[in-house]
Scaffold this motif. Structure first.
Motif, PDB file in Angstrom:
ATOM      1  N   LEU A  89       0.716  -1.021   0.185  1.00 14.51           N
ATOM      2  CA  LEU A  89       0.201  -0.097  -0.097  1.00 14.51           C
ATOM      3  C   LEU A  89       0.727   0.979   0.029  1.00 14.51           C
ATOM      4  CD1 LEU A  89      -2.852  -0.637   2.611  1.00 14.51           C
ATOM      5  CD2 LEU A  89      -3.206  -1.079   0.291  1.00 14.51           C
ATOM      6  N   GLU A  90       2.311   0.614   0.885  1.00 11.58           N
ATOM      7  CA  GLU A  90       2.550   2.643   0.823  1.00 11.58           C
ATOM      8  C   GLU A  90       3.673   2.304  -0.247  1.00 11.58           C
ATOM      9  OE1 GLU A  90       6.205   4.762   0.429  1.00 11.58           O
ATOM     10  OE2 GLU A  90       6.393   2.713   1.280  1.00 11.58           O
ATOM     11  N   SER A  91       4.078   1.446  -0.998  1.00 12.55           N
ATOM     12  CA  SER A  91       4.060   1.643  -2.657  1.00 12.55           C
ATOM     13  C   SER A  91       4.066   1.870  -3.717  1.00 12.55           C
ATOM     14  CB  SER A  91       5.424   0.523  -2.343  1.00 12.55           C
ATOM     15  OG  SER A  91       5.205  -0.945  -2.728  1.00 12.55           O
ATOM     16  N   ASN A  92       2.692   1.753  -3.664  1.00 12.10           N
ATOM     17  CA  ASN A  92       1.943   2.038  -4.577  1.00 12.10           C
ATOM     18  C   ASN A  92       1.578   3.191  -5.141  1.00 12.10           C
ATOM     19  OD1 ASN A  92      -0.140   0.214  -6.123  1.00 12.10           O
ATOM     20  ND2 ASN A  92      -1.800   1.898  -5.328  1.00 12.10           N
ATOM     21  N   LEU A 293      -3.791   8.166  -2.684  1.00  8.59           N
ATOM     22  CA  LEU A 293      -3.221   8.850  -1.324  1.00  8.59           C
ATOM     23  C   LEU A 293      -4.166   8.585  -0.556  1.00  8.59           C
ATOM     24  CD1 LEU A 293      -2.123  11.637  -1.380  1.00  8.59           C
ATOM     25  CD2 LEU A 293      -4.031  12.547  -1.678  1.00  8.59           C
ATOM     26  N   LEU A 294      -5.077   8.561   0.120  1.00 10.82           N
ATOM     27  CA  LEU A 294      -5.020   8.309   1.924  1.00 10.82           C
ATOM     28  C   LEU A 294      -4.632   6.921   2.150  1.00 10.82           C
ATOM     29  CD1 LEU A 294      -8.382   9.446   1.227  1.00 10.82           C
ATOM     30  CD2 LEU A 294      -6.931  10.907   1.929  1.00 10.82           C
ATOM     31  N   VAL A 295      -5.267   5.999   1.781  1.00 12.74           N
ATOM     32  CA  VAL A 295      -4.613   4.401   2.489  1.00 12.74           C
ATOM     33  C   VAL A 295      -3.020   4.662   1.515  1.00 12.74           C
ATOM     34  CG1 VAL A 295      -4.073   2.112   1.552  1.00 12.74           C
ATOM     35  CG2 VAL A 295      -6.108   3.209   1.174  1.00 12.74           C
ATOM     36  N   ALA A 296      -2.369   5.364   1.182  1.00 17.84           N
ATOM     37  CA  ALA A 296      -1.122   5.006   0.755  1.00 17.84           C
ATOM     38  C   ALA A 296      -0.240   5.647   2.932  1.00 17.84           C
ATOM     39  CB  ALA A 296      -0.405   5.836  -0.409  1.00 17.84           C
ATOM     40  N   ALA A 297      -0.878   7.147   2.817  1.00 17.62           N
ATOM     41  CA  ALA A 297      -0.277   7.763   4.011  1.00 17.62           C
ATOM     42  C   ALA A 297      -0.877   7.017   4.920  1.00 17.62           C
ATOM     43  CB  ALA A 297      -1.424   9.071   3.906  1.00 17.62           C
ATOM     44  N   ALA A 298      -1.735   6.271   5.133  1.00 20.45           N
ATOM     45  CA  ALA A 298      -1.824   5.217   6.704  1.00 20.45           C
ATOM     46  C   ALA A 298      -1.139   4.559   6.305  1.00 20.45           C
ATOM     47  CB  ALA A 298      -3.515   5.094   6.362  1.00 20.45           C
ATOM     48  N   ALA A 299      -1.089   3.681   5.149  1.00 20.15           N
ATOM     49  CA  ALA A 299       0.434   2.647   5.695  1.00 20.15           C
ATOM     50  C   ALA A 299       1.295   2.829   5.402  1.00 20.15           C
ATOM     51  CB  ALA A 299       0.013   2.327   4.238  1.00 20.15           C
ATOM     52  N   ARG A 300       2.150   4.277   5.145  1.00 20.62           N
ATOM     53  CA  ARG A 300       3.311   4.521   5.314  1.00 20.62           C
ATOM     54  C   ARG A 300       3.320   5.027   7.003  1.00 20.62           C
ATOM     55  NH1 ARG A 300       6.399   9.267   2.361  1.00 20.62           N
ATOM     56  NH2 ARG A 300       6.158   7.868   0.545  1.00 20.62           N
TER      57      ARG A 300
END
Length: 312
Positions: A89-92, A293-300
């Motif tokens: 998710l973070e790398s997506n 954007l939202l999922v990547a931010a939460a995953a990071r």
């Protein structure tokens, strides 16, 4: 003559020109239907459909991360599920960067360092893991195109390419083409040395669930503009699957921008009014981009917490 044709190439590559043509077509369609697009309005129920589409699109990304874990396990790795999903998710979000390989490169580096798995993978194993995932996505999506009937049934043929007899050399070829861009030493990619464990039934099923979840977000956009009655849902699904596959395989533009929308309009414009169809395509692009954007931010944030705890 054949040799001359093989040596001919377009500046920047064919995919760049296809993406540019798709964006130009989309821009032209938006301009020509600009007045009709401005006349479209969304009521409270429509906004609720778009919000639901955002939620389903975010969920589809988690399903995609889990599907990648299934791919890793099928290849013989021992994934640690939480780090695998969070890394995915973070790398997506890096798929939107020019080049279209940065999300794959980030995952490959992590696999080689051993973070998301119980032990580090070799360059060959890691490369196969990051390349097999989008390949299975594309085949799963194409299998849904067959719902359109007629010649669309030919979309089932790629399922045969997943038989070990053909999948082994196909993945080897992909590895050799991508090795340099993904910083893997090509000398270790000996032709004929790859041996996959069989037909990838479970990884393919997992990717199929992901594509169906992705379609769920798109279906919410269709409902938001009251277009569900224009076409049966198998037609919507077949058209979406074809456009989504094109956006995955063809693009040089970040995230397949323009390719998905252009193919969707070309495929369905004969059955659906073009102006609201454009509105669906553009709203879906906004919904999935916001979900990314939202999922990547939460995953990071969660991945950083795991690393600080020493878990990965």
């Amino acid at each position: 003559m054949i040799r001359r044709l093989r040596t001919l190439s377009l500046p920047g590559g064919v995919r760049l020109w296809v993406s540019a043509a798709s964006v130009a077509f989309l821009a032209s369609a938006v301009v020509s239907h600009g007045r009709q697009l401005l006349q479209l309005s969304l009521d409270r129920q429509s906004w609720l459909w778009l919000a639901l589409g955002l939620g389903i699109s975010a969920l589809s990304l988690v399903v995609n991360g889990l599907a990648w874990g299934v791919v890793l396990r099928w290849l013989g790795a021992a994934p640690r599920w939480t780090p695998v999903v969070l890394l995915f998710l973070e790398s997506n979000l890096r798929k939107y960067l020019p080049g279209g390989v940065w999300h794959l490169l980030e995952r490959l580096r992590a696999l080689r360092s051993g973070g998301p798995c119980r032990q580090p993978l070799s360059g060959r194993q890691a490369l196969g893991a990051v390349l097999l995932d989008p390949l299975l996505m594309a085949v799963a999506a194409l299998s849904l195109v067959a719902l359109g009937g007629g010649l669309a049934l030919l979309a089932l043929l790629p399922l045969l390419a997943l038989m070990p007899r053909w999948l082994n050399p196909l993945l080897e070829r992909l590895e050799r083409r991508r090795a340099k861009a993904l910083e893997v030493d090509p000398s270790g990619l000996t032709p004929g040395s790859l041996r996959l464990p069989g037909y990838p039934w479970w990884p393919l099923a997992a990717e199929l669930v992901f594509v169906l979840c992705r379609f769920g977000g798109f279906a919410c956009c269709v409902q938001a503009f009251d277009l569900a009655f224009q076409l049966d849902w198998t037609g919507w699904l077949a058209g979406f699957a074809l456009a989504w596959t094109a956006g995955l395989v063809v693009p040089a533009a970040p995230g397949g921008l323009g390719v998905f929308e252009a193919v969707l309009v070309l495929r369905l414009a004969a059955s659906v009014p073009e102006a609201p169809l454009l509105a669906v395509a553009l709203s879906y692009r906004l919904v999935v981009s916001l979900a990314d954007l939202l999922v990547a931010a939460a995953a990071r944030r969660d991945l950083a917490a795991l690393r600080n705890s020493g878990y990965c």
